[in-house]
Design a protein around this motif. Sequence first.
Motif, mmCIF file in Angstrom:
data_model
loop_
_atom_site.group_PDB
_atom_site.id
_atom_site.type_symbol
_atom_site.label_atom_id
_atom_site.label_comp_id
_atom_site.label_asym_id
_atom_site.label_seq_id
_atom_site.Cartn_x
_atom_site.Cartn_y
_atom_site.Cartn_z
ATOM 1 N N GLY A 95 0.140 16.592 -14.666
ATOM 2 C CA GLY A 95 -0.004 15.620 -16.221
ATOM 3 C C GLY A 95 -0.006 14.588 -16.528
ATOM 4 N N ILE A 96 0.821 13.853 -17.561
ATOM 5 C CA ILE A 96 0.314 12.492 -17.708
ATOM 6 C C ILE A 96 1.877 12.643 -17.718
ATOM 7 C CG2 ILE A 96 0.032 11.135 -19.998
ATOM 8 C CD1 ILE A 96 -2.554 13.721 -20.617
ATOM 9 N N LYS A 97 2.031 10.910 -16.861
ATOM 10 C CA LYS A 97 3.562 10.290 -16.814
ATOM 11 C C LYS A 97 3.363 8.793 -17.865
ATOM 12 C CE LYS A 97 4.249 13.579 -13.839
ATOM 13 N NZ LYS A 97 4.969 13.935 -14.292
ATOM 14 N N ASN A 98 4.516 8.496 -18.819
ATOM 15 C CA ASN A 98 4.894 7.249 -19.274
ATOM 16 C C ASN A 98 4.616 6.739 -18.286
ATOM 17 O OD1 ASN A 98 4.417 8.965 -21.666
ATOM 18 N ND2 ASN A 98 6.640 9.438 -21.779
ATOM 19 N N HIS A 99 5.373 6.162 -17.110
ATOM 20 C CA HIS A 99 5.140 5.499 -16.441
ATOM 21 C C HIS A 99 5.370 5.973 -14.741
ATOM 22 C CE1 HIS A 99 7.384 2.258 -14.360
ATOM 23 N NE2 HIS A 99 7.592 1.604 -15.241
ATOM 24 N N HIS A 100 4.783 4.887 -14.218
ATOM 25 C CA HIS A 100 4.290 5.469 -12.544
ATOM 26 C C HIS A 100 5.617 5.953 -11.967
ATOM 27 C CE1 HIS A 100 5.643 0.538 -12.309
ATOM 28 N NE2 HIS A 100 5.732 1.191 -10.883
ATOM 29 N N LEU A 101 7.151 5.342 -12.544
ATOM 30 C CA LEU A 101 7.941 6.230 -11.670
ATOM 31 C C LEU A 101 8.952 7.599 -11.750
ATOM 32 C CD1 LEU A 101 10.805 2.739 -11.590
ATOM 33 C CD2 LEU A 101 8.743 4.084 -9.514
ATOM 34 N N ALA A 102 7.450 7.880 -12.505
ATOM 35 C CA ALA A 102 7.599 9.229 -12.878
ATOM 36 C C ALA A 102 7.089 10.163 -12.112
ATOM 37 C CB ALA A 102 7.570 9.243 -14.471
ATOM 38 N N CYS A 103 5.880 9.807 -10.696
ATOM 39 C CA CYS A 103 5.212 10.308 -10.353
ATOM 40 C C CYS A 103 5.997 11.560 -9.267
ATOM 41 C CB CYS A 103 4.513 9.519 -9.393
ATOM 42 S SG CYS A 103 3.319 8.738 -10.440
ATOM 43 N N GLU A 104 5.762 12.431 -9.468
ATOM 44 C CA GLU A 104 6.379 13.163 -8.519
ATOM 45 C C GLU A 104 6.044 12.152 -6.724
ATOM 46 O OE1 GLU A 104 5.416 15.698 -11.445
ATOM 47 O OE2 GLU A 104 4.027 13.860 -11.105
ATOM 48 N N LEU A 105 5.153 12.150 -6.615
ATOM 49 C CA LEU A 105 4.675 11.272 -5.491
ATOM 50 C C LEU A 105 4.964 9.752 -5.032
ATOM 51 C CD1 LEU A 105 2.872 12.031 -2.049
ATOM 52 C CD2 LEU A 105 3.443 10.111 -3.000
ATOM 53 N N TYR A 106 5.780 8.675 -5.676
ATOM 54 C CA TYR A 106 5.806 7.596 -5.364
ATOM 55 C C TYR A 106 6.308 7.108 -3.944
ATOM 56 C CZ TYR A 106 5.218 2.667 -7.045
ATOM 57 O OH TYR A 106 5.199 1.528 -7.085
ATOM 58 N N ASP A 107 5.351 6.385 -3.438
ATOM 59 C CA ASP A 107 5.623 5.808 -1.708
ATOM 60 C C ASP A 107 4.539 4.394 -1.540
ATOM 61 O OD1 ASP A 107 6.716 4.687 0.426
ATOM 62 O OD2 ASP A 107 6.256 7.401 1.134
ATOM 63 N N MET A 108 4.770 3.493 -2.226
ATOM 64 C CA MET A 108 3.675 2.118 -2.094
ATOM 65 C C MET A 108 4.973 1.623 -1.752
ATOM 66 S SD MET A 108 0.678 1.533 -3.066
ATOM 67 C CE MET A 108 0.490 2.866 -4.745
ATOM 68 N N ARG A 109 5.172 0.598 -1.036
ATOM 69 C CA ARG A 109 5.043 -0.618 0.160
ATOM 70 C C ARG A 109 4.699 -1.666 0.174
ATOM 71 N NH1 ARG A 109 7.717 2.902 3.842
ATOM 72 N NH2 ARG A 109 8.217 4.985 3.486
ATOM 73 N N LEU A 110 5.525 -2.834 -0.329
ATOM 74 C CA LEU A 110 5.499 -3.541 -1.059
ATOM 75 C C LEU A 110 5.727 -5.306 0.576
ATOM 76 C CD1 LEU A 110 6.674 -3.990 -4.391
ATOM 77 C CD2 LEU A 110 4.676 -3.499 -4.156
ATOM 78 N N PHE A 111 4.746 -6.445 0.667
ATOM 79 C CA PHE A 111 5.100 -7.015 0.997
ATOM 80 C C PHE A 111 5.889 -6.643 2.577
ATOM 81 C CE2 PHE A 111 6.653 -8.223 -3.150
ATOM 82 C CZ PHE A 111 5.900 -9.280 -3.254
ATOM 83 N N MET A 112 5.219 -6.145 2.998
ATOM 84 C CA MET A 112 5.424 -5.605 3.952
ATOM 85 C C MET A 112 4.140 -6.485 5.503
ATOM 86 S SD MET A 112 4.082 -1.556 4.355
ATOM 87 C CE MET A 112 2.676 -1.967 2.954
ATOM 88 N N SER A 113 5.204 -6.370 6.753
ATOM 89 C CA SER A 113 3.842 -7.927 7.158
ATOM 90 C C SER A 113 2.667 -6.654 7.751
ATOM 91 C CB SER A 113 4.828 -8.581 9.023
ATOM 92 O OG SER A 113 4.144 -7.949 9.863
ATOM 93 N N GLY A 127 0.764 -1.054 -0.005
ATOM 94 C CA GLY A 127 -0.077 0.427 -0.039
ATOM 95 C C GLY A 127 0.823 1.528 0.024
ATOM 96 N N GLY A 128 0.380 2.557 -0.626
ATOM 97 C CA GLY A 128 1.027 4.087 -0.096
ATOM 98 C C GLY A 128 -0.015 5.016 -0.785
ATOM 99 N N ALA A 129 0.925 5.568 -1.899
ATOM 100 C CA ALA A 129 0.170 6.970 -2.496
ATOM 101 C C ALA A 129 1.668 7.257 -3.711
ATOM 102 C CB ALA A 129 0.347 7.663 -1.616
ATOM 103 N N MET A 130 0.687 7.432 -4.961
ATOM 104 C CA MET A 130 1.521 8.137 -5.752
ATOM 105 C C MET A 130 0.819 9.202 -6.468
ATOM 106 S SD MET A 130 1.698 4.957 -8.299
ATOM 107 C CE MET A 130 -0.555 4.755 -8.750
ATOM 108 N N VAL A 131 1.320 10.678 -6.440
ATOM 109 C CA VAL A 131 0.512 11.595 -6.826
ATOM 110 C C VAL A 131 1.371 12.115 -8.188
ATOM 111 C CG1 VAL A 131 -0.059 13.642 -6.061
ATOM 112 C CG2 VAL A 131 -0.638 12.153 -4.577
ATOM 113 N N TRP A 132 0.584 12.910 -8.926
ATOM 114 C CA TRP A 132 1.110 12.971 -10.717
ATOM 115 C C TRP A 132 0.761 14.363 -10.776
ATOM 116 C CZ3 TRP A 132 -1.608 8.799 -10.372
ATOM 117 C CH2 TRP A 132 -2.478 8.890 -10.771
#
Length: 148
Positions: free
Chosen positions: A78-96, A71-76
């Motif tokens: 305009g239009i981005k070609n990839h999610h990693l180009a977001c101005e804010l990308y903080d999505m955490r994986l495999f947390m307990s 879980g987490g957040a992505m905020v961008w």
Amino acid sequence: MSENSTFLLHNAGLGFGAYDADDELLHPQMNAAITDEALTETQYFGFSVPQERIHGLTYFWHHARLTTMTGGAMVWRGIKNHHLACELYDMRLFMSDKRIATNIDHLQLPCSYQVDVIEPFRKMRLQYEDKARNNAFDIVFSAIAPPA
């Protein structure tokens, strides 16, 4: 295909069914009968500020049988070609999933993404703050119609 593949379509012919305030929470009793590792519960919110060309997506994904969550957040802007180009990308994986042992009516992930159920099916509050990168949002969602 899984031996328990019917969990996806088990109640498909019944429509969405009835709901109550507990449906804002996790469903451990209902899920106890499902043994498939693919069992998940999710929570999604999207938002936009059109005049600023700002768009956001927040997500929580619980993998009950794997005892993990994502879980987490992505905020961008305009239009981005990839999610990693977001101005804010903080999505955490495999947390307990231990931090949701008491449920998700007050969910706070390690990245500071937080969701609070203020009034079931009517009002939710999303918050996020990353002081180091000067990123934050605080949004209250108010329903305009009952859930489907």
